[in-house]
Design a protein around this motif. Structure first.
Motif, PDB file in Angstrom:
ATOM      1  N   HIS A  90      -2.260  -0.263  20.076  1.00  8.99           N
ATOM      2  CA  HIS A  90      -2.659  -0.368  18.678  1.00  8.99           C
ATOM      3  C   HIS A  90      -3.812   0.588  18.367  1.00  8.99           C
ATOM      4  CE1 HIS A  90      -5.794  -2.850  20.447  1.00  8.99           C
ATOM      5  NE2 HIS A  90      -4.890  -3.708  20.881  1.00  8.99           N
ATOM      6  N   ALA A  91      -3.713   1.830  18.987  1.00  9.94           N
ATOM      7  CA  ALA A  91      -4.767   2.803  18.656  1.00  9.94           C
ATOM      8  C   ALA A  91      -4.545   3.242  17.212  1.00  9.94           C
ATOM      9  CB  ALA A  91      -4.661   3.985  19.587  1.00  9.94           C
ATOM     10  N   SER A  92      -5.647   3.248  16.447  1.00 13.05           N
ATOM     11  CA  SER A  92      -5.456   3.565  15.025  1.00 13.05           C
ATOM     12  C   SER A  92      -5.910   4.995  14.758  1.00 13.05           C
ATOM     13  CB  SER A  92      -6.310   2.600  14.190  1.00 13.05           C
ATOM     14  OG  SER A  92      -6.576   3.220  12.970  1.00 13.05           O
ATOM     15  N   PRO A  93      -5.118   5.810  14.030  1.00 14.37           N
ATOM     16  CA  PRO A  93      -5.477   7.208  13.768  1.00 14.37           C
ATOM     17  C   PRO A  93      -6.466   7.341  12.613  1.00 14.37           C
ATOM     18  CG  PRO A  93      -3.327   6.714  12.821  1.00 14.37           C
ATOM     19  CD  PRO A  93      -3.820   5.452  13.470  1.00 14.37           C
ATOM     20  N   VAL A  94      -6.763   6.218  11.894  1.00 14.47           N
ATOM     21  CA  VAL A  94      -7.622   6.364  10.709  1.00 14.47           C
ATOM     22  C   VAL A  94      -9.083   6.150  11.094  1.00 14.47           C
ATOM     23  CG1 VAL A  94      -5.873   5.700   9.034  1.00 14.47           C
ATOM     24  CG2 VAL A  94      -7.245   3.939  10.138  1.00 14.47           C
ATOM     25  N   SER A  95      -9.967   6.683  10.240  1.00 13.18           N
ATOM     26  CA  SER A  95     -11.411   6.557  10.496  1.00 13.18           C
ATOM     27  C   SER A  95     -11.940   5.294   9.842  1.00 13.18           C
ATOM     28  CB  SER A  95     -12.137   7.752   9.872  1.00 13.18           C
ATOM     29  OG  SER A  95     -12.096   7.583   8.451  1.00 13.18           O
TER      30      SER A  95
ATOM     31  N   ASP B 180     -12.038   5.676   6.147  1.00 14.23           N
ATOM     32  CA  ASP B 180     -10.725   5.462   5.504  1.00 14.23           C
ATOM     33  C   ASP B 180     -10.497   3.963   5.302  1.00 14.23           C
ATOM     34  OD1 ASP B 180      -9.115   7.961   7.658  1.00 14.23           O
ATOM     35  OD2 ASP B 180     -10.356   8.156   5.833  1.00 14.23           O
TER      36      ASP B 180
ATOM     37  N   HIS C  60      -1.274   1.594   8.789  1.00 16.84           N
ATOM     38  CA  HIS C  60      -2.199   2.565   9.389  1.00 16.84           C
ATOM     39  C   HIS C  60      -2.620   2.183  10.805  1.00 16.84           C
ATOM     40  CE1 HIS C  60      -2.398   3.356   5.059  1.00 16.84           C
ATOM     41  NE2 HIS C  60      -2.684   4.595   5.395  1.00 16.84           N
TER      42      HIS C  60
ATOM     43  N   SER D 215      -9.734   0.618  19.216  1.00 19.92           N
ATOM     44  CA  SER D 215      -9.809   1.275  17.894  1.00 19.92           C
ATOM     45  C   SER D 215     -10.521   0.311  16.957  1.00 19.92           C
ATOM     46  CB  SER D 215      -8.394   1.544  17.379  1.00 19.92           C
ATOM     47  OG  SER D 215      -7.759   0.301  17.168  1.00 19.92           O
TER      48      SER D 215
ATOM     49  N   GLN E 117       3.476  -3.932  16.770  1.00 19.83           N
ATOM     50  CA  GLN E 117       2.376  -3.008  17.076  1.00 19.83           C
ATOM     51  C   GLN E 117       1.200  -3.711  17.754  1.00 19.83           C
ATOM     52  OE1 GLN E 117       1.258  -0.004  14.038  1.00 19.83           O
ATOM     53  NE2 GLN E 117       2.590  -1.165  12.674  1.00 19.83           N
TER      54      GLN E 117
END
Ligand code: S2G
Ligand code: ZN
Length: 492
Positions: free
Chosen positions: A6-11, A14, A72, A97, A473
């Protein structure tokens, strides 16, 4: 079966921007001091990391937050009153994350009290105390009764299948819920707010959200059962020679008083010593010191006199047979309150003392006395000065077997030396007796890894299949309840 990533690409920015747009700036906390109470568990043992805490005020907002986080890949940790004793309602410490804590306290409306259908419909953020008051104001009883009722919330009571001191008469939360509304990990809303006592139309989906500790969905509202309000109650404390004598006395009480037996709580001598020291202004209910005592409560629609006479009959028969060594019947509401304070403040007395190893176990009633004797011997063999704080809901087979540090031993030192060996011994003895290593407090983080020793491969596989079906996820409350799946055995 894999452990979903569940690594999230958003900051974090965001996340904050998107969620603020949904719940509003006042309901999206981001500053560390504001986050602290939401990322620190009830006992201060687990402190997690969160990008933000959101406080939605409606099911729609919960749904929109979940849908955005799901799209996300952002972890969400649902939270009610944050009174979990197992670290089940705070984000992980080493999050891979940023996580969002979604606290339901603003969703605190009682929606309907229906005294024809005997149902109470409310939002998840209503505290247990407020729910019980709403029932009482309508001349009914909502019977769930636990020490943290002032701060725990109905949503959390449901997601942990809470128990407490009236399970013997009324059952756990699972027995008290008629309908649930929940938001799924992808944001869809499961609307099951029905108050029917009978509905056999397919799988009983509400049960997925009861006791799953926010790992399968976020409970946002519920329909609860209302019971007739008892018109009388009778409470006594009885000193008994042993846990075995307590079990025999319970049998006598059930024979004489039947359904009226509402609570039967065991209290060990060291537990009484601890709580009297903690309360300071309450004297011991007995002249002599006893190793064991029980609190017995009868409630019913009958007259108070009748109930007192019935309880006196149980106690007198116990004194005649030797099961009871001494007894005191509450002569007033104030007496009854004092007896219950002695029982209910044991938990806080332990927290104040520190160094408590909590084993919330259930064992078949026929084996609970032998279990208590065996587990006590095992603990004292490890540390003879341990204070044997053993108390709780013996009537439904659940005792809080909570060895406590010797008075002259620092908590940190005692827990470092004995938390592992003692909890492992106690859990394995409870399991060997056909019992459970967590009767009412749930699994959370604290008991998660132990499940791999006490659940079969099939049970763990089934739970993971359900988890992966609803939350592929692994975004909802990760790291709780389910131990990391082991690789499927290679079939030769
Ligand atoms: C109780 C509270 C938690 C504990 O008092 O019934 O469930 O073990 C417990 O301190
Ligand atoms: Zn309890």
């Amino acid at each position: 079966m894999t452990t979903p990533l569940h690594a999230s690409p958003v900051s974090t920015d965001d996340i904050v921007q998107a969620l603020t747009a949904i719940v509003g700036p006042q309901a999206c906390l981001t500053q560390a001091p504001d986050l602290k109470p939401f990322v620190t568990d009830y006992r201060g043992l687990y402190v997690g990391q969160a990008a933000a805490v959101v406080l939605p005020n409606s099911t729609q907002q919960v749904s929109q937050v979940m849908a955005w986080c799901h799209a996300h890949g952002v972890v969400v940790v649902p939270q009610g009153g944050n009174t979990s004793l197992m670290g089940g309602a705070v984000p992980e410490a080493q999050a891979s994350s940023p996580a969002v804590v979604l606290n339901l306290r603003r969703m605190n409306q009682v929606l309907a009290v229906d005294t024809v259908n005997d149902t109470l419909t409310l939002q998840a953020g209503v505290t247990l105390n407020a729910a019980r008051s709403a029932a009482e104001d309508a001349g009914r009883l909502f019977p769930l009764r636990i020490g943290s009722e002032g701060s725990c919330q109905i949503g959390g009571n449901i997601s942990t299948n809470a128990g407490g001191t009236a399970v013997l008469r009324y059952g756990n939360m699972r027995d008290l819920v008629l309908g649930v509304e929940a938001v799924l990990p992808d944001g869809r809303i499961y609307s099951g707010l029905r108050g029917l006592r009978k509905d056999n139309t397919g799988y009983d989906l509400k049960q997925l959200f009861i006791g799953s500790e926010g790992t399968l969905g976020i409970v946002t509202a519920a329909v609860l059962k209302l019971m007739p309000q008892p018109t009388a109650s009778s409470v006594a404390l009885a000193a008994v020679a042993s846990p075995a004598a307590a079990v025999a006395l319970l049998g006598e009480a059930k024979k004489t008083a039947g359904q009226a037996v509402t609570a039967f709580e065991l209290i060990s001598g060291p537990a009484l010593d601890l709580v009297l020291g903690y309360l300071g202004n309450v004297k011991s209910p007995f002249e002599a010191r006893h190793d064991w005592m029980v609190l017995i409560e009868l409630t019913s629609g009958a007259s108070a006199e009748g109930l007192d006479a019935t309880l006196m009959q149980v106690l007198e028969a116990g004194l005649d047979s030797g099961l009871v060594l001494d007894a005191t019947l509450a002569q007033s509401g104030a007496d009854a309150q004092t007896f219950w304070r002695i029982r209910e403040e044991i938990s806080d007395a332990q927290t104040r003392t520190g160094g408590s190893i909590k084993c919330d176990v259930s064992v078949p009633l026929s084996r609970i006395a032998a279990f208590i004797d065996e587990a006590t011997a095992a603990v004292l063999a490890l540390e003879p000065q341990t204070r044997m704080i053993v108390y709780g809901h013996m009537g439904d087979g659940n005792v809080h077997f909570n060895p406590l540090r010797p008075a002259d031993r620092p908590a940190k030192d005692y827990l470092a030396a004995f938390y592992e060996p003692i909890s492992r011994q106690v859990d394995s003895l409870a399991h060997a007796a056909g019992g459970s290593i967590s009767a009412e407090h749930g699994v959370g983080v604290a008991k998660r890894d132990d499940l791999s020793h006490y659940k079969s491969d099939v049970e763990l596989a089934l739970m993971w299949q359900i988890k992966n079906a609803l939350d592929p996820q692994g975004l909802l409350n990760p790291g709780k309840v389910l131990p990391a799946p082991v690789a499927a055995p290679v079939v030769a």
